[in-house]
Structures are given as structure tokens and as C-alpha cells.
Design an enzyme around this catalytic site. Structure first.
Site, PDB file in Angstrom:
ATOM      1  N   CYS A 264       0.828  -1.211   0.000  1.00  0.00           N
ATOM      2  CA  CYS A 264       0.000   0.000   0.000  1.00  0.00           C
ATOM      3  C   CYS A 264       0.866   1.267   0.000  1.00  0.00           C
ATOM      4  O   CYS A 264       1.525   1.558  -0.989  1.00  0.00           O
ATOM      5  CB  CYS A 264      -0.981  -0.042   1.166  1.00  0.00           C
ATOM      6  SG  CYS A 264      -2.401   1.071   0.947  1.00  0.00           S
ATOM      7  N   LEU A 265       0.899   2.043   1.091  1.00  0.00           N
ATOM      8  CA  LEU A 265       1.756   3.219   1.124  1.00  0.00           C
ATOM      9  C   LEU A 265       3.214   2.821   0.944  1.00  0.00           C
ATOM     10  O   LEU A 265       3.997   3.552   0.320  1.00  0.00           O
ATOM     11  CB  LEU A 265       1.573   3.986   2.438  1.00  0.00           C
ATOM     12  CG  LEU A 265       2.366   5.288   2.580  1.00  0.00           C
ATOM     13  CD1 LEU A 265       2.011   6.292   1.492  1.00  0.00           C
ATOM     14  CD2 LEU A 265       2.161   5.909   3.958  1.00  0.00           C
ATOM     15  N   ASN A 306      -7.358  -0.377   0.156  1.00  0.00           N
ATOM     16  CA  ASN A 306      -7.655   0.837   0.911  1.00  0.00           C
ATOM     17  C   ASN A 306      -6.607   1.880   0.556  1.00  0.00           C
ATOM     18  O   ASN A 306      -5.572   1.979   1.214  1.00  0.00           O
ATOM     19  CB  ASN A 306      -7.645   0.566   2.422  1.00  0.00           C
ATOM     20  CG  ASN A 306      -7.792   1.844   3.226  1.00  0.00           C
ATOM     21  OD1 ASN A 306      -8.213   2.870   2.702  1.00  0.00           O
ATOM     22  ND2 ASN A 306      -7.437   1.793   4.495  1.00  0.00           N
ATOM     23  N   GLY A 308      -6.098   5.940  -1.662  1.00  0.00           N
ATOM     24  CA  GLY A 308      -6.636   7.040  -2.455  1.00  0.00           C
ATOM     25  C   GLY A 308      -5.624   7.590  -3.440  1.00  0.00           C
ATOM     26  O   GLY A 308      -5.924   8.563  -4.150  1.00  0.00           O
ATOM     27  N   HIS A 349      -3.852  -5.180  -0.117  1.00  0.00           N
ATOM     28  CA  HIS A 349      -3.540  -5.707   1.221  1.00  0.00           C
ATOM     29  C   HIS A 349      -3.616  -7.238   1.237  1.00  0.00           C
ATOM     30  O   HIS A 349      -4.684  -7.800   1.500  1.00  0.00           O
ATOM     31  CB  HIS A 349      -4.503  -5.127   2.255  1.00  0.00           C
ATOM     32  CG  HIS A 349      -4.187  -3.733   2.656  1.00  0.00           C
ATOM     33  ND1 HIS A 349      -3.495  -3.414   3.801  1.00  0.00           N
ATOM     34  CD2 HIS A 349      -4.448  -2.548   2.045  1.00  0.00           C
ATOM     35  CE1 HIS A 349      -3.344  -2.106   3.893  1.00  0.00           C
ATOM     36  NE2 HIS A 349      -3.911  -1.557   2.834  1.00  0.00           N
ATOM     37  N   GLU A 351      -2.596  -9.251   3.436  1.00  0.00           N
ATOM     38  CA  GLU A 351      -2.842  -9.810   4.779  1.00  0.00           C
ATOM     39  C   GLU A 351      -4.318  -9.943   5.089  1.00  0.00           C
ATOM     40  O   GLU A 351      -4.690 -10.572   6.085  1.00  0.00           O
ATOM     41  CB  GLU A 351      -2.171  -8.933   5.839  1.00  0.00           C
ATOM     42  CG  GLU A 351      -2.950  -7.712   6.283  1.00  0.00           C
ATOM     43  CD  GLU A 351      -2.973  -6.575   5.262  1.00  0.00           C
ATOM     44  OE1 GLU A 351      -3.721  -5.606   5.464  1.00  0.00           O
ATOM     45  OE2 GLU A 351      -2.224  -6.646   4.261  1.00  0.00           O
TER      46      GLU A 351
END
Length: 377
Positions: A264-265, A306, A308, A349, A351
Site C-alpha cells: 500500500c503506502l 484501501n 486514495g 492488502h 494480509e
């Protein structure tokens, strides 16, 4: 029941009923399409600065419990749902979701047309908003919504990160009394950057065979390498990746010196460290049912997402970087791997918590990457 109001920056006002804490909160209004796992959503640090709309029409029907927290507490600014269940039914429930949110100081508005709200966010893009209770004036709340800082340009990862390093040893837990789970023996020392890390990521790494040290977001590459890691993990987190120039700079120093795995990030920071750019999505990807194509296998994974922001694939050197995963809804980049250096990352994600387990193999891929690295030295 007390009155609650949600006001958006475009002037739209929704009136409903107050649940949770009777407070006023503000943030970017986003939506999540997951059918279950609401407590994990509440406690995901990636939602810092955001008011979350859940599209599933009823929330709270299995209550809340300590085991489903993905961090030390909720990070959402507020919650918007169609209907709140007052009578949870689940053997793991310790309190109602309403009690959980109230105790943690999170306001919730219910009884509004969430379908109309989500359609507005999809057509116009995510918007800034304010939740308030009682006799709040809608027009005044709209003005306050317009003063909320934009998510673009915000460094929120530093705000939610741990203040000091710590060890993590907990593995994944059984979902039922009959399930038996055995974690692999810890064979690899892994340093995990905390940009807003979820606990289930840490659990999955331990289950795969990692001995973990979690470090603050601003930790230098020199300090990380001094720990003699077999690999470094870059976590998920909130906000805009572009202000994280220090973090991207430290990751750039790690490339080629130790195996790297980002989620993600962490994926976005690694993209920046490789010379790429990121951009803000219109309404983001949030939910547990997003199809992603693994270009290496040709298989489609149903993933948890998740975020943006996304990495611009055209900004990357594709002579040295393979684009490994593609979102089948909008063709955005969901994963990459370097051809020369031991690193890979994904935007989604793997996980889960909540969500499908299609992508758990990525934790084993990280173990294999570290195994190959150690064997080649």
C-alpha cells in the site's frame, strides 16, 4: 435518539440519527464496499483523516471485540452507515459496535441514504465533510467542511507511526476453536517500517518465519542496516505519499543492500524511491472485492484495498521494473518487481483482515526473496 448531520463541501446535507460519540469531527469522506470486517476498518491507521461510509446496509450485527483491532484503537474520524444493529449476535462479541465507537470518541450518523451518498462520491470524487450532532446548523457545517485541509499534500504517516522501535512476536490466531495454526520457525530478521502498520501484516510476517523489529517512519537507512536485517518491510499508512521525501530517500539507500517488500503506502514510497510519481485517485479503492490480475501467472486475485493514491506506471523505468499486478476495474498499477534488485511491492492488502486470502502467497514470496539473497552472498 439524537439528531446527526453530515455536511459535504459541495453543499449537500444529510440528516440522520447519532450513534457512537456525540461529537463533531471532520475529514475526507470516502466509501468502503466490504461486506464484513467493520471493526478492522475502524482501526486501520490508513483511514486517518477520513470519514468512512460503509456501503453494506447493516453494520454492527456481530458486535466488537479486542481481537479484531488492527491497531491500538480507531483511526477513522467518523462513520456513516444506513442501519446500525442494536443487538449483535456472535460468540466473540464483547460489546456492541456502538459502544466501541462511543468509548473511543468516534461519531456515527445512521439512517441516511448511503446509496445516494456513494453515488455522489463516485460521480464527483471524494469530498471533505463534517459530522455533527444535536442542533448543528447545516449551512455552517458546509462552510467548515470547505475549510478542512485537502488530503493531497498531507504527511499523515509520521503522525500515526510508532514513537520508538519495538519487537513483535504474535502470529496469526485461529478463527474458531477447531482451527489449528502453526507458525514457521523464525529464520529471518526483518525490520518493518511503521507508516501506519496493521497488526495482521505483522502476524502474517511472523507466521511466515520472520523475527520482527518495528521502527518509526523516520528511521534512517543507516540505522536500519546497522540492525543487520535479512529483509526490510514497508507498511501501509495514511495520507499522500509525495510529501514523504525523507522516507523515500531512506528507502532509496536500501535498494540493492537488502530485500524489500512493500504494501500500500509502502508500495507508493518504493515507487517514489525508484524515481516514479504518484497521483490522487478520484474516489480511491476501498473494499474487499477488487479484482487484480497477476501478470506472471495470469490468475485473477480478489483483493482487499484501501488507498486514495496510485503510482503512475509511465513514470517508472520499465526496462528495469516489471509491472506485475494490474487492477481490472480501472487498469491502475497494483504491483511491481525490480529485475536487478531484490524488491517487490503491491498496492493492495494481501494480509486481508478483513477480506479474501487469495494473496497470502506474497508473504512466502518475501521469504523466498530473502532466502535467495542470503544464498547468493
Amino acid at each position: 435518539m439524537d439528531r446527526a448531520v453530515l455536511a459535504l463541501e459541495d453543499g449537500t446535507i444529510f440528516e440522520g440519527t447519532s450513534f457512537g460519540a456525540p461529537l463533531e469531527r471532520q475529514g475526507e469522506v470516502v466509501f468502503n464496499t466490504s461486506l464484513t470486517g467493520y471493526q478492522e476498518i475502524f482501526t486501520d491507521p490508513s483511514y486517518t483523516g477520513q470519514i468512512v461510509v460503509l456501503t453494506n446496509p447493516q453494520i454492527g450485527n456481530y458486535g466488537a471485540n479486542d481481537g479484531d483491532n488492527e491497531a491500538r484503537g480507531p483511526f477513522i474520524e467518523g462513520l456513516v452507515v444506513r442501519e446500525f444493529s442494536p443487538s449483535p449476535s456472535n460468540w466473540r462479541s464483547q460489546e456492541t459496535a456502538d459502544q466501541f465507537l462511543s468509548r473511543q470518541g468516534i461519531p456515527c450518523i445512521t439512517g441516511i441514504d448511503t446509496r445516494a451518498l456513494v453515488r455522489r462520491l463516485r460521480s464527483q470524487g471524494v469530498m471533505r465533510g463534517v459530522i455533527a450532532t444535536g442542533d448543528a446548523d447545516g449551512a455552517e457545517l458546509v462552510n467548515r467542511a470547505r475549510q478542512v485541509p485537502s488530503m493531497a499534500g498531507l504527511d499523515l504517516a509520521t503522525r500515526v507511526s510508532t514513537a520508538a522501535p519495538y519487537a513483535w512476536t504474535e502470529s496469526t490466531a485461529a478463527c474458531s476453536p477447531s482451527e489449528r495454526i502453526r507458525a514457521a520457525e523464525p529464520r529471518f530478521n526483518v525490520v518493518a517500517y511503521d507508516f501506519g502498520i496493521k497488526r495482521n501484516i505483522l502476524r502474517r510476517l511472523v507466521a511466515a518465519g520472520c523475527r520482527l523489529t518495528v521502527v518509526p517512519a523516520g528511521t534512517s537507512a543507516e540505522d536500519v542496516l546497522a540492525m543487520k536485517p535479512d529483509g526490510v518491510f514497508l507498511s501501509n499508512g495514511p495520507g499522500d505519499p509525495e510529501p514523504l521525501t525523507h522516507q523515500a530517500g531512506q528507502v532509496r539507500k536500501l535498494i540493492g543492500k537488502t530485500p524489500l517488500f512493500g504494501i500500500c503506502l509502502g508500495h507508493q514510497i518504493l515507487g517514489l524511491a525508484l524515481g516514479g510519481r504518484t497521483f490522487k485517485l478520484k474516489f480511491g479503492h476501498r473494499g474487499g472485492n477488487h479484482p487484480v490480475l497477476n501478470r506472471a501467472t495470469g490468475k485473477v486475485e480478489i483483493t482487499v484495498q484501501n488507498h486514495g493514491f496510485a503510482v503512475d506506471p509511465d513514470s517508472l523505468d520499465q526496462n528495469r521494473i516489471d509491472l506485475t499486478h494490474i487492477n481490472l476495474n480501472d487498469q491502475t498499477l497494483e504491483g511491481l518487481r525490480h529485475r536487478e534488485h531484490p524488491l517487490f511491492c503491491v498496492q493492495y492488502h494481501p494480509e486481508a483482515a478483513p477480506g479474501p486470502h487469495d494473496s497470502w502467497y506474497l508473504f512466502d514470496d518475501f521469504i523466498q526473496l530473502m532466502t535467495n539473497w542470503k544464498g547468493a552472498r
